[in-house]
Motif scaffolding. Sequence first.
Motif, PDB file in Angstrom:
ATOM      1  N   ASP A 135      -4.192   2.909  -2.182  1.00  0.00           N
ATOM      2  CA  ASP A 135      -4.853   3.177  -0.896  1.00  0.00           C
ATOM      3  C   ASP A 135      -5.641   1.943  -0.458  1.00  0.00           C
ATOM      4  N   CYS A 150      -0.307   4.351   0.320  1.00  0.00           N
ATOM      5  CA  CYS A 150      -0.932   5.412   1.137  1.00  0.00           C
ATOM      6  C   CYS A 150      -0.818   6.761   0.424  1.00  0.00           C
ATOM      7  N   CYS A 156       0.854  -1.193   0.000  1.00  0.00           N
ATOM      8  CA  CYS A 156       0.000   0.000   0.000  1.00  0.00           C
ATOM      9  C   CYS A 156       0.888   1.242   0.000  1.00  0.00           C
ATOM     10  N   CYS A 165      -7.121   1.440   2.281  1.00  0.00           N
ATOM     11  CA  CYS A 165      -8.379   1.818   2.962  1.00  0.00           C
ATOM     12  C   CYS A 165      -9.532   1.892   1.960  1.00  0.00           C
ATOM     13  N   CYS A 179       0.212  -0.209   6.930  1.00  0.00           N
ATOM     14  CA  CYS A 179       0.457   0.490   8.202  1.00  0.00           C
ATOM     15  C   CYS A 179       0.386  -0.491   9.374  1.00  0.00           C
TER      16      CYS A 179
END
Length: 295
Positions: free
Chosen positions: A41, A12, A10, A43, A67
């Motif tokens: 991303d 981010c 990822c 998320c 993360c």
Amino acid sequence: MTATPKVLYCHCAQAQVLPWATRNAALEQLCRGADFVAVPDLCVLAARKDPLLHALAGSGAVTILACHPRAVRALFAAADAPLSDAAQIVDLRAPVDHAVLTSLAGGSAAPRDPVQLAADLAGQAVESSAWFPVIDFARCTHCQQCLSFCLFGVYAMGTDGQLQVRQPDNCKPGCPACARVCPELAIIFPKHGEAPINGAEIRDADRQRGPAKVDISALLGGDVYQALRERRTQVQTRFDVGRNAELAAAERRKCLAELQQQLDILPAVLQSLSTSAAILERMKKKADRVDENAL
Ligand code: SF4
Ligand code: SF4
């Protein structure tokens, strides 16, 4: 059909909570022959329950570079794709052991240009801020305090008695307030800057600090509703609605100031709460109904 790679990275790209040097070091090693998929991303993928997450979770011993591990596991769980214990999560938010990264290099995939890949990931449009709570269900006791606190319908209880993040899109970007009232420190906002709200491991100091002491019932005018309920059982006494309503409104103003200071709730979120006038109107109507029932 091509097999799903066993490694996910990822970038981010939107929130950029990962240090750029760590991202560069990870990409440099991965691009040396690792069979991996890179996403801008994670998320966002979790928010839309992307099939890629299901494929990865079903592959068992995958490696996820993103993360904090608590956040990553909660994100996969939110996508209905819980990771197995065999999954390895490399926390790029913390200092990374270089040996871990080099162990990922040297596969049989074609080498890639890490600088170009980073530029491509940074340039990919991300359709939303993907700001929403994910739950560490190893800690959650389903006490419903978050549900009572959140005025935007983000939380709900399932028929199985388990907490659900039912409407993540209703969450107000940047607002971590419900995480601060959770007594178990179970609510994670992966993109938040502060531990342990961001999913970092919980330390003794975090446990000792405890949840924010905010009188939610007073904020919502619940003290007056309670008074009204009590009055209903006592029936005959006249009820001074005006006086109690003013007290509740004053208490609410105090709570709002506390919320803003202690929970770092954004002004935009506070503005979307009911106004004092609206609460007074609701209480007046409620009192009128009680009066009618008491006759
Ligand atoms: S917060 Fe974590 S999972 Fe979300 S985009 Fe950033 S690194 Fe990826
Ligand atoms: S407040 Fe925390 S422990 Fe209680 S239901 Fe919500 S997430 Fe779970």
